[in-house]
Design a protein around this motif. Structure first.
Motif, mmCIF file in Angstrom:
data_model
loop_
_atom_site.group_PDB
_atom_site.id
_atom_site.type_symbol
_atom_site.label_atom_id
_atom_site.label_comp_id
_atom_site.label_asym_id
_atom_site.label_seq_id
_atom_site.Cartn_x
_atom_site.Cartn_y
_atom_site.Cartn_z
ATOM 1 N N GLY A 76 34.388 47.358 37.818
ATOM 2 C CA GLY A 76 34.012 46.324 36.853
ATOM 3 C C GLY A 76 32.732 45.642 37.274
ATOM 4 N N GLY A 97 46.961 39.185 32.652
ATOM 5 C CA GLY A 97 45.972 39.961 33.402
ATOM 6 C C GLY A 97 44.750 40.308 32.569
ATOM 7 N N ASN A 98 44.980 40.716 31.299
ATOM 8 C CA ASN A 98 43.901 41.354 30.546
ATOM 9 C C ASN A 98 42.586 40.594 30.578
ATOM 10 O OD1 ASN A 98 45.229 43.607 29.943
ATOM 11 N ND2 ASN A 98 46.176 42.800 28.060
ATOM 12 N N ARG A 146 47.095 47.783 40.954
ATOM 13 C CA ARG A 146 46.395 46.872 40.056
ATOM 14 C C ARG A 146 47.018 45.504 40.186
ATOM 15 N NH1 ARG A 146 45.863 47.718 33.551
ATOM 16 N NH2 ARG A 146 44.829 45.710 33.097
ATOM 17 N N ARG A 147 46.172 44.481 40.378
ATOM 18 C CA ARG A 147 46.632 43.100 40.499
ATOM 19 C C ARG A 147 47.789 42.990 41.488
ATOM 20 N NH1 ARG A 147 44.163 40.237 38.640
ATOM 21 N NH2 ARG A 147 42.364 40.886 37.441
ATOM 22 N N ARG A 197 33.853 34.875 39.652
ATOM 23 C CA ARG A 197 35.208 34.326 39.545
ATOM 24 C C ARG A 197 35.415 33.260 40.611
ATOM 25 N NH1 ARG A 197 38.042 38.737 37.357
ATOM 26 N NH2 ARG A 197 36.676 39.730 35.856
ATOM 27 N N LEU A 222 42.880 32.562 40.456
ATOM 28 C CA LEU A 222 42.554 34.000 40.423
ATOM 29 C C LEU A 222 43.774 34.886 40.252
ATOM 30 C CD1 LEU A 222 39.683 34.420 43.010
ATOM 31 C CD2 LEU A 222 39.606 34.212 40.531
ATOM 32 N N SER A 223 44.782 34.639 41.095
ATOM 33 C CA SER A 223 45.899 35.588 41.061
ATOM 34 C C SER A 223 47.122 34.912 40.484
ATOM 35 C CB SER A 223 46.200 36.065 42.486
ATOM 36 O OG SER A 223 46.959 35.091 43.130
ATOM 37 N N GLU A 264 41.036 48.216 41.944
ATOM 38 C CA GLU A 264 39.807 47.422 41.936
ATOM 39 C C GLU A 264 39.784 46.471 43.139
ATOM 40 O OE1 GLU A 264 39.733 44.419 38.876
ATOM 41 O OE2 GLU A 264 41.832 44.839 38.432
ATOM 42 N N ALA A 268 28.764 45.669 35.710
ATOM 43 C CA ALA A 268 28.014 44.450 35.434
ATOM 44 C C ALA A 268 26.668 44.496 36.141
ATOM 45 C CB ALA A 268 28.812 43.247 35.911
ATOM 46 N N LYS A 326 41.380 38.791 32.461
ATOM 47 C CA LYS A 326 40.730 38.668 33.773
ATOM 48 C C LYS A 326 40.179 39.999 34.258
ATOM 49 C CE LYS A 326 41.988 34.320 35.142
ATOM 50 N NZ LYS A 326 41.544 33.365 36.132
ATOM 51 N N THR A 327 40.478 41.100 33.502
ATOM 52 C CA THR A 327 40.017 42.392 34.014
ATOM 53 C C THR A 327 38.499 42.432 34.002
ATOM 54 O OG1 THR A 327 40.155 43.238 31.786
ATOM 55 C CG2 THR A 327 42.036 43.656 33.202
ATOM 56 N N PRO A 328 37.927 43.236 34.901
ATOM 57 C CA PRO A 328 36.466 43.302 35.019
ATOM 58 C C PRO A 328 35.785 43.629 33.704
ATOM 59 C CG PRO A 328 37.500 44.412 36.852
ATOM 60 C CD PRO A 328 38.599 44.063 35.880
ATOM 61 N N GLN A 329 36.576 44.007 32.690
ATOM 62 C CA GLN A 329 36.059 44.150 31.333
ATOM 63 C C GLN A 329 35.070 43.013 31.069
ATOM 64 O OE1 GLN A 329 36.966 46.753 30.253
ATOM 65 N NE2 GLN A 329 36.081 46.985 28.423
ATOM 66 N N GLY A 330 35.554 41.823 31.355
ATOM 67 C CA GLY A 330 34.777 40.623 31.077
ATOM 68 C C GLY A 330 33.430 40.620 31.776
ATOM 69 N N ALA A 331 33.274 41.530 32.737
ATOM 70 C CA ALA A 331 32.039 41.529 33.522
ATOM 71 C C ALA A 331 30.827 41.867 32.660
ATOM 72 C CB ALA A 331 32.153 42.533 34.658
ATOM 73 N N ASP A 371 29.513 35.957 35.548
ATOM 74 C CA ASP A 371 30.960 36.110 35.657
ATOM 75 C C ASP A 371 31.420 36.090 37.117
ATOM 76 O OD1 ASP A 371 33.603 36.627 34.694
ATOM 77 O OD2 ASP A 371 33.342 38.677 35.454
ATOM 78 N N SER A 394 39.405 49.854 31.940
ATOM 79 C CA SER A 394 38.045 50.038 31.427
ATOM 80 C C SER A 394 37.681 51.501 31.615
ATOM 81 C CB SER A 394 37.057 49.186 32.219
ATOM 82 O OG SER A 394 36.663 49.905 33.371
#
Ligand code: ATP
Ligand code: ATP
Ligand code: MG
Ligand code: MG
Lengths: 420, 378, 330, 521
Positions: free
Chosen positions: D452, B368-369, D232-233, D408, B359-360, D54, D456, B371-376, D406, D257
């Motif tokens: 995010g 990072g990209n 972030r992260r 994780r 994950l991290s 997030e 979803a 993995k961003t929630p974009q993918g959600a 999705d 996003s």
């Protein structure tokens, strides 16, 4: 703002418990009086005078103390969130400690050793449950086995050649003083002997409670009160209880969770050890293998019975001691208890009818009738049956009133500090 | 992955090993402290245990323990602490013995009847605690403790010559009418050249053990049971009728408990008398916990306890107090769970490391990209 | 236990004429040092040991053990070349039945059981407890002013019921409408009743409050509690001991209240049995000890009992002569 | 991003006074996880400083570090110009730092008073006794001062979330904190309560306290904060000025996003009733939990149930799911009367349930994901074959959910408690959506879940709705409620008191209806 305030507290919430809590002492006193009246009435009807005699009461006291102390031990550790099934084992250690040192260096030294041995048992439990995060029941059971094994092993080594003792028992231990409130006996005894309604009962009970009472019994009662004060009226107690309710919240306010758990479990062990000491020194005047006879478990039951509170615990232990004294002392009185049960069930059934709980009421009624029929068709209970008395009574009372039990929220949960 | 499995196996072996070493060490210390040679003591016990008869005795003892431990374990699987196994098996054995002695039937039937009675009695007696819990909110811990004592009184009440008992001429013992041959279970010559046969009911033990495993691990019922045990509220939300589960599992636990006395009763004593072994239920608790409430673990635990109990007989003869084994037993129970706990912690950390690795990652935006929630947006 | 092993080592020098007989003895639960039943057997063994300089081995029982465990204990002794082997307590009957078959040339003795009297190599050492209890019952009735006496039984077993039966009959033989309160402290398999002085005390106290002034304690170690209660009740109340002469062993605070004790000479039986083996003409079959051979008796070490001896001895004669039949069941 | 970094520089340059809090170069590693990496945060005294990011961005971790709950592996903490090392919360408290945690840190069985004074008790009897009287007065004072009134002697378990939030803040103020950390304090509050909270914050700010404020609700953040730091992260990527930055920009800074808006596309409501409640009453002793509740949800309709927590939503949901048996009234599912059915039977009949508290009602935390997938579907394919559990079937289907929704996770064999809340939630949604349900009860489906995951989940609800699913939606997030619902009902004291039109109503109006203020109006 204000509107928010009103509505966010669940409006459906019943009258706050506080109100009832305030009037509770009064209510209890009232209950006690009613119960006593019923008991007295039944005594007069059946002239089973032992129901409320001084002898019964003082015997009940002696039988209740070890259970009460064990239960108090349970209360301390469970209030800090550590379930303690190991009370029995710690108690056994206590009996041995008292016997081994007691017969050589006198009862007080024995008592101290008993507490010490119990405390050691407690620390083992603490190390296992708090430091290693072992399941509390497992550790407790292990300690019960250990307590038995260690004492029997040590007794074999340390008592085998003692004069008047042996591998399974210690020589006699000299007794502790049994003070009385001066002058009381002379007044109360005649009163009791008249067997008047209520008056003689009160006299008998007072006499049992206030005359010829072992100093250790007094100590035990003080310990219960002290426990209440410490746990509910001091910062220390608040922190200890918070650890049992929500360790993470406590931790987030800087409370040293593990430290408090350790203290609680150690005290718990010490009290269980003291219970054992009482058995050996006061009750028996001697250490004997298997002396505890499962009282540790009974103590645990008494604690749950008492809803994890000293007062309730005292009642639980008292009830058990009373009925046990009854069955040991006087078969007639036990037989009369059937009537008491009948009365009790009637009251409860009435309540259930009032609450429109038809089924429960019906069941209660059936049992009430049964006990009455049984009473009328017998003039004594068979020996074995009488020995059931304390256990059946306990179950009965619980079955009639076990709902609103509230154990500490985090009781029995293994605690791990944040991020560990 | 393969390395993983290797490590996993290694770990699962590490715990017991660690535990055994620990308990041996402590026991030795105690022995030495009392001036007994530990090594010699263990040798004595093992030598003695290797004698065929003793081996058979150990197995027999374990069979009895196995039933007791399974009974307890079944309750534990859904957070029920059945301390009442002791009372349940004694009452069951007594009544089953009485019935078995009273009737005369063809062999199989006779045995079947006795077992049936035992299971029913045990189950119903345990169900009392279940009912009290479900309908009156009485903690099963209290009720079973009380029921144990009540059982003792009940048996004493029933086990008299004017009720269920008979007294042999010249004997001061008293017991139920002996079960005729048709109701007895012949032993099995499992241990070569041992004059003592192994209880025939060991077969039943194996079957029950298998069923236990299968039901718990592979059946819907077992899933519901474990769900209710691990998170009651979630189980309720998922449609498990917890009240019913409590009743059933209490009854089943008691039913298994009913079998505890059977190997002894049908395989050796044929009557329930004053000296019928008591207290096995409590040993069962320890073994269940020792065996992590799994069918196999419990079996191993039972054998271990059986070994310690029986092989310790020799010690007295050598002047070593045999209570030492009780200390060993206590220490083993404790050190096993401690060992498992340590291993468990190691596993969790390892697993989080796993989660973490996936994950991290080092916070490089490039990585990072994706993995961003974009993918959600699936 | 630890104490027992030295028995064999220093056997030689204590004895006068060293015999090569090796005696094995298996105790009942409670074992050596229970100041009661087991100890009584131990006394007999010690006596024999010091007189004949024999080799002895004592093994302890543990609570809640199975028949196979008892069996194994006897077997270990027999295998170890011990002969005779003595089993203390009826609990050994079943296991002895099996082991005796395995070792036909070993002579076994069992105390308190005669169910194996047909087996040639088993000697049953049994007692007529009801007879002695009858006598102390009579003494109790004589000594009681309130016409109300008590019986405290340790554990509710047929054996202890024999004591109760005799006691009742004895008391009634003196005063037919005497009240006898009866209480057993625990029910089998809970044998705690034999070592629960607290229970004994509470029960005795209850009996006293209910009018009893003489109490017979057939309750092993729990007896001390009964004595306490009697002593607390003060002069004019009497306790009656059991098995050994407890007037001699009880601690000074209570001893004077122990009017007499029903003597069950387990020590004698053990001693006689061993002696017979040493002399080479070992006792076999059913050896019943009763008033006639002093295997059962009542103690007179407390002078207070003098006033009642006449009556007691009178009754004793009648029992021996068979004019009085004492039933063994209540 | 660089320009915002620049903004950050100028910001710091501008700040004349000594910062109340300065975290520099903070790095915190958990086993295998870098939760915080080179984090820099500076909070001006007397300001509200918002931290956004997030799920799993590291906000809570950072705050726990500041609160002394764990030591940073690298970096320094400077409070009011003095560099400090915090070994425990006690240290932090001693230095005037107070924290309100994301998940309530209150002991239910203790009174408000006991919860508040714990660890900082006023004493009597020469230091031995607990001085309740003194505590009571002090708590009342604080209440008056900041408009945070709560009865000190009430049991916490009897309090609604709003009051609990107050207690948490009182706890902190009671210890005289000058630096306040609020981790997602508004997640569970309705607008009126949020306003009340912000009023309190204003007072505090006025008294020179510094407040660090974490939230996923960006409008809120912009309205209350003086400065904003974006994480972030695990690291701080920017600072922003609430007066100039838009929610959209903030969102981009956070996740890259765009800010999702929960607008429903054109209505899919049919006339096929799926769930019909009529005259539902639920009485518990003296308490009337539900009074005469009557409502209908049609296929393809999302019915929003608005209400302050503790007004009977939970009871209603449990009644529909059969976890409580109603005292009167009937429940119909697609025509069949299911009033007397068991929970299992209702689930089999097509009731899906996303519980409000995923940890308590939704998951077995110490069971692997694939077992959690079976939960609630114990009697249905592909999880079971006859009376047996079909491991293979369950596993493959779990793989599907993990893929489609999705989730994780490294594998379906990890225990549920090693997933972050957001991912746990996605697993639950996926599970409840499978076995195509007729009715879905969604209680706070996105609570504490980042943007995010929110998007979803919202999309999922929309698609399902379009396919004819009937949804009962309960949420404290009024935007979500208004945005997703086809029709809105307000519940108050166990009664349905108002129907409002989601297309016209504003959050404020809805909020006042929920709190009963609407009744008057
Ligand atoms: N106690 C812990 N042990 C191991 N890892 C942890 C722990 N706490 C947090 N983490 C890691 O740190 C990361 C950040 O967690 P954190 O709780 O700070 O996220 P967050 O920003 O508070 O998310 P949210 O906005 O949902 O509250 C997590 O993704 C996790 O990987
Ligand atoms: N005490 C802990 N031990 C181990 N890991 C933890 C712990 N607390 C949190 N974590 C890890 O931190 C991660 C995030 O934790 P956290 O609860 O902040 O998640 P989250 O995204 O904030 O969930 P939510 O959305 O419910 O706030 C999780 O992956 C979890 O594995
Ligand atoms: Mg979070
Ligand atoms: Mg967080």
């Amino acid at each position: 703002m204000s509107t928010t305030l009103e509505t966010t507290t669940p409006p459906a919430a019943p009258a706050p418990e506080r109100a009832t809590r305030l009037s509770q002492p009064l209510r209890l006193a009232l209950y006690a009086l009613v119960a006593l009246a019923v008991l007295s009435l039944i005594r007069v009807l059946t002239d089973a005078n032992d129901l409320t005699s001084a002898g019964t009461v003082s015997a009940a006291l002696t039988l209740a103390v070890p259970i009460g102390l064990a239960g108090l031990g349970g209360l301390w550790s469970e209030r800090a969130g550590v379930v303690n099934i190991g009370l029995e084992g710690m108690m056994i250690l206590g009996t041995f400690g008292a016997g081994w040192i007691g017969w050589q260096h006198g009862p007080w030294a024995g008592l101290l050793t008993a507490v010490l041995f119990g405390l050691i048992g407690g620390l083992v439990h603490a190390v296992a449950t708090v430091t290693f995060g072992v399941d509390h029941v497992v550790s407790g059971v292990a300690i019960n086995i250990l307590g038995l094994g260690v004492t029997q092993y040590l007794a074999g080594e340390l008592l085998a050649d003692s004069p008047g003792g042996g591998e399974t028992q210690s020589p006699p231990i000299s007794a502790l003083p049994r003070p009385s409130v001066p002058g009381l006996d002379g007044v109360l005894e005649p009163l009791e002997k008249h067997h008047w309604f209520l008056i003689s009962d009160i006299a008998g009970i007072l006499r049992g409670l206030l005359t010829n009472v072992s100093i250790l019994t007094v100590l035990a009662v003080l310990l219960v009160i002290a426990s209440y004060v410490i746990l509910w009226q001091t910062p220390f107690g608040l922190r200890l209880r918070s650890v049992g309710e929500d360790p993470h919240a406590a931790e987030s306010l800087g409370v040293k969770v593990r430290l408090y758990k350790y203290i609680a479990v150690a005290v718990s062990g010490g009290l269980a050890g003291l219970a054992g000491g009482f058995l050996a020194i006061v009750a028996s005047g001697i250490y004997r293998e298997g002396q505890t006879g499962g009282r540790g478990y009974i103590g645990l039951a008494a604690m749950i019975f008492g809803n994890w509170r000293p007062g309730g615990l005292m009642m639980g232990a008292g009830l058990f001691g009373y009925t046990d004294a009854m069955q040991l002392r006087n078969a007639v009185a036990v037989h009369a208890l059937l009537l008491v049960v009948f009365a009790l069930l009637l009251v409860v059934t009435a309540l259930n009818l009032y609450r429109r709980k038809w089924v429960t009421a019906a069941v209660g009624l059936v049992f009430a009738v049964l006990s009455l029929v049984w009473y009328l068709n017998s003039d004594e209970l068979p020996g074995p049956i009488t020995t059931m008395t304390p256990y059946v009574t306990t179950l009965l009372v619980l079955a009639l009133s076990a709902q609103r039990l509230r154990m500490p929220k985090a009781d029995g949960l293994v605690y791990r500090p944040e991020g560990k | 992955m393969n390395a993983d499995t290797v490590r996993r196996v290694g770990l699962s072996l590490a715990a017991p090993a660690l535990a055994i070493i620990l308990s041996l060490a402590i026991t030795s210390a105690v022995l030495a402290a009392a001036g007994n040679d530990p090594f010699d003591t263990f040798k004595q016990m093992i030598e003695y245990a290797k004698e065929p008869r003793t081996t058979a005795m150990i197995i027999n003892g374990s069979v009895t323990y196995y039933f007791a431990a399974l009974a307890v374990a079944f309750g534990f699987r859904m957070n029920l602490f059945n301390i009442g196994v002791d009372g349940q098996y004694r009452l069951a054995a007594m009544l089953a013995a009485a019935v078995g002695g009273a009737v005369s039937l063809p062999p199989i039937l006779h045995v079947g009847l006795i077992l049936l009675v035992a299971v029913l009695v045990g189950g119903l007696w345990a169900a009392v605690a279940g009912l009290l819990k479900v309908y009156r909110g009485v903690s099963e811990v209290i009720s079973t403790i009380m029921l144990n004592s009540i059982t003792t009184a009940l048996i004493a009440f029933l086990l008299t010559t004017d009720k269920l008992a008979v007294q042999a001429e010249g004997s001061n013992n008293i017991g139920t009418k002996p079960i005729p041959a048709s109701g007895q279970v012949p032993g099995i010559g499992l241990v070569p050249d041992s004059p003592l046969k192994v209880y025939g009911l060991i077969v039943l033990a194996v079957i029950v053990g298998f069923l236990y495993w299968f039901v718990i691990e592979h059946s819907r019922f077992g899933f519901d049971l474990r769900a209710a045990g691990r998170n009651e509220e979630a189980a309720v939300a998922s449609g498990v009728n917890v009240k019913r589960m409590i009743l059933i599992s209490m009854a089943v636990s008691g039913g298994i408990a009913g079998l505890v006395g059977m190997p002894q009763l049908l395989g050796s004593s044929y009557t329930y008398s004053l000296d019928f072994p008591a207290g096995i239920g409590f040993t069962g608790i320890a073994i269940a916990l020792l065996g992590r409430n799994t069918a196999l673990g419990v079996a191993i635990g039972a054998l271990l306890f059986g070994f310690l109990d029986n092989s310790s007989q020799i010690l007295d003869l050598e002047g070593v107090p045999k209570e030492i084994v009780m200390i060993t037993q206590g220490v083993i129970v404790l050190s096993v769970v401690i060992a498992y706990e340590l291993v468990r912690r190691y596993r969790i950390v390892a697993q989080q490391r796993e989660v973490g690795r996936r994950l991290s990652e080092p916070p490089a935006p490039a990585a990072g990209n994706d993995k961003t929630p974009q993918g959600a947006q699936a | 236990g630890g104490g027992s092993s030295d028995g064999s080592s220093d056997a030689g020098d204590t004895g006068s004429a060293k015999s090569d007989v090796k005696v094995g003895l298996a105790y009942d639960v409670g074992g050596r040092g229970d100041q009661s039943f087991n100890d009584s057997a131990g006394v007999g063994l010690d006596k024999a040991k010091s007189e004949f300089g024999i080799d002895v081995k004592e093994l302890e029982a543990s609570a809640n053990e199975t028949d196979s465990a008892r069996e194994e204990r006897l077997r270990l002794l027999a295998q170890g070349g011990y002969n005779p082997v003595i089993a203390v307590g009826f609990a050994y009957a079943t296991s002895l039945g099996k082991v005796a078959k395995e070792f036909p040339d070993v002579q076994f003795g069992i105390i308190d059981d005669s169910s194996l009297e047909k087996v040639s190599n088993v000697t049953s050492l049994v007692f007529a407890e009801e007879q002695g209890s009858f006598l102390v019952g009579a003494i109790a009735a004589e000594a009681s002013k309130s016409g109300n006496v008590g019986f405290v039984g340790g554990v509710n077993t047929p054996l202890i019921q024999k004591f109760e039966a005799g006691f009742k009959q004895g008391a009634e033989s003196v005063n037919k409408d005497i009240k006898v309160q009866v209480k057993y402290l625990t029910q089998p398999p809970d044998f705690a009743g034999f070592n629960a002085p607290d229970k004994g005390e509470t029960t005795a106290q209850g009996m006293i409050d209910a009018g009893a002034d003489v109490i017979y304690a057939a309750a092993g170690g729990s007896g001390s509690g009964v004595f306490k209660a009697i002593a607390a009740a003060g002069k004019g109340n009497w306790a009656i001991g059991v098995d050994s002469d407890q007037y001699l062993t009880a601690d000074s605070a209570v001893k004077d209240y122990i009017l007499t004790s029903m003597l069950k000479r387990v020590d004698t039986s053990v001693y006689d049995f061993i002696k017979s083996a040493v002399d080479g003409k070992v006792l076999t079959g059913k050896q019943e000890f009763d008033l006639s051979d002093e295997g059962i008796a009542y103690s007179t070490s407390n002078d207070a009992v003098k006033d009642y001896e006449a009556k007691a001895d009178e009754l004793k004669k009648q029992i021996i002569s068979g004019d009085i039949k004492v039933s063994a069941t209540p | 991003m660089p320009e915002s970094e620049g903004a950050a520089q100028s910001e710091t340059g501008a700040a004349a006074t000594v910062p109340a809090v300065e975290l520099s170069g903070i790095t915190k590693r958990f086993p295998g996880v870098v939760a915080n990496h080179d984090v820099n945060l500076r909070v001006r005294p007397g300001t509200v400083h918002a931290v956004v990011g997030e799920n799993g961005a590291g906000k809570s971790t950072l705050m726990k570090t500041l609160y002394g709950m764990h030591k940073p592996d690298e970096g320094t903490i400077t409070l009011n110009g003095e560099q400090v090392v915090l070994h425990s919360p006690a240290d932090a408290i001693a230095r005037g730092v107070g924290m309100v945690h994301q998940h309530f840190m209150l002991a239910d069985n203790l009174t408000v008073l006991e919860n508040v004074v714990l660890g900082a008790e006023p004493r009597r009897w020469g230091g031995f006794g607990l001085n309740r009287a003194a505590a009571r007065t002090k708590i009342r004072e604080i209440g008056k001062q900041y408009g945070l009134e709560v009865d000190p002697d009430e049991m916490v378990e009897r309090l609604g979330v709003g009051d609990r939030q107050r207690v948490e803040i009182i706890k902190v103020l009671y210890r005289g904190a000058r630096i306040l950390v609020l981790d997602e304090p508004t997640a569970v509050l309705v607008p009126q309560e949020v306003d009340a909270l912000f009023e309190a914050l204003a007072v505090l700010k006025g008294q020179g306290l510094s407040i660090i404020f974490i939230s996923h609700k960006l409008d809120e953040v912009r309205s209350v904060a003086d400065d904003i730091t974006v994480m972030r992260r695990g690291t701080t990527v920017a600072t922003a000025d609430p007066k100039t930055v838009s929610s959209r920009e903030l969102a981009e800074l956070m996740v890259g996003s765009e800010l999702p808006s929960p607008q429903t596309s054109d209505s899919t409501v049919t006339d096929r009733p799926v769930l019909e409640l009529s005259g539902i009453n639920l009485i518990d002793g003296a308490r009337h939990l539900l009074r005469d509740v009557t409502l209908t949800i049609h296929a393809g309709e999302v019915l929003g149930l608005a209400g302050v927590e503790g007004n009977g939503q939970a009871e209603l949901v449990e009644s529909i799911m059969g976890m409580r048996s109603v005292d009167s009234g009937t429940i119909k599912l697609t025509g069949d009367d299911i009033t007397s059915w068991s929970t299992r039977r209702r689930r089999e009949a097509g009731c899906g349930y996303i519980p409000e508290d995923r940890h308590r009602h939704g998951l077995i935390l110490d069971a692997p994901l694939w077992e959690n997938r079976i939960l609630g579907h114990q009697s249905r394919k592909p999880n079971v074959r006859g009376p047996l559990v079909d491991r293979a079937g369950a596993r493959t289907d779990t793989e599907r959910i993990v893929r489609e929704y999705d989730v994780r996770t490294p594998s379906i064999d990890v225990l549920a408690n090693s997933l972050s809340g957001g991912n746990q939630q996605k697993l639950i949604v996926g599970r409840e959506m499978s076995g195509n349900p007729k009715l879905l009860i969604a209680a706070h489906p996105t609570r504490g879940v980042d943007i995010g995951a929110q998007t979803a989940i919202w999309d999922l609800l929309r698609t399902a709705r379009a396919e004819g699913l009937a949804v009962l939606l309960i949420s404290a997030d009024l935007d979500e409620l208004i945005g997703l619902s086809d029709s809105l009902t307000v519940i108050l004291r166990g009664e349905l008191v108002a129907e409002v039109d989601p297309s016209t109503v504003t959050p404020e109006q809805l909020g006042s209806a929920m709190t009963g203020a609407g009744e008057a109006a």
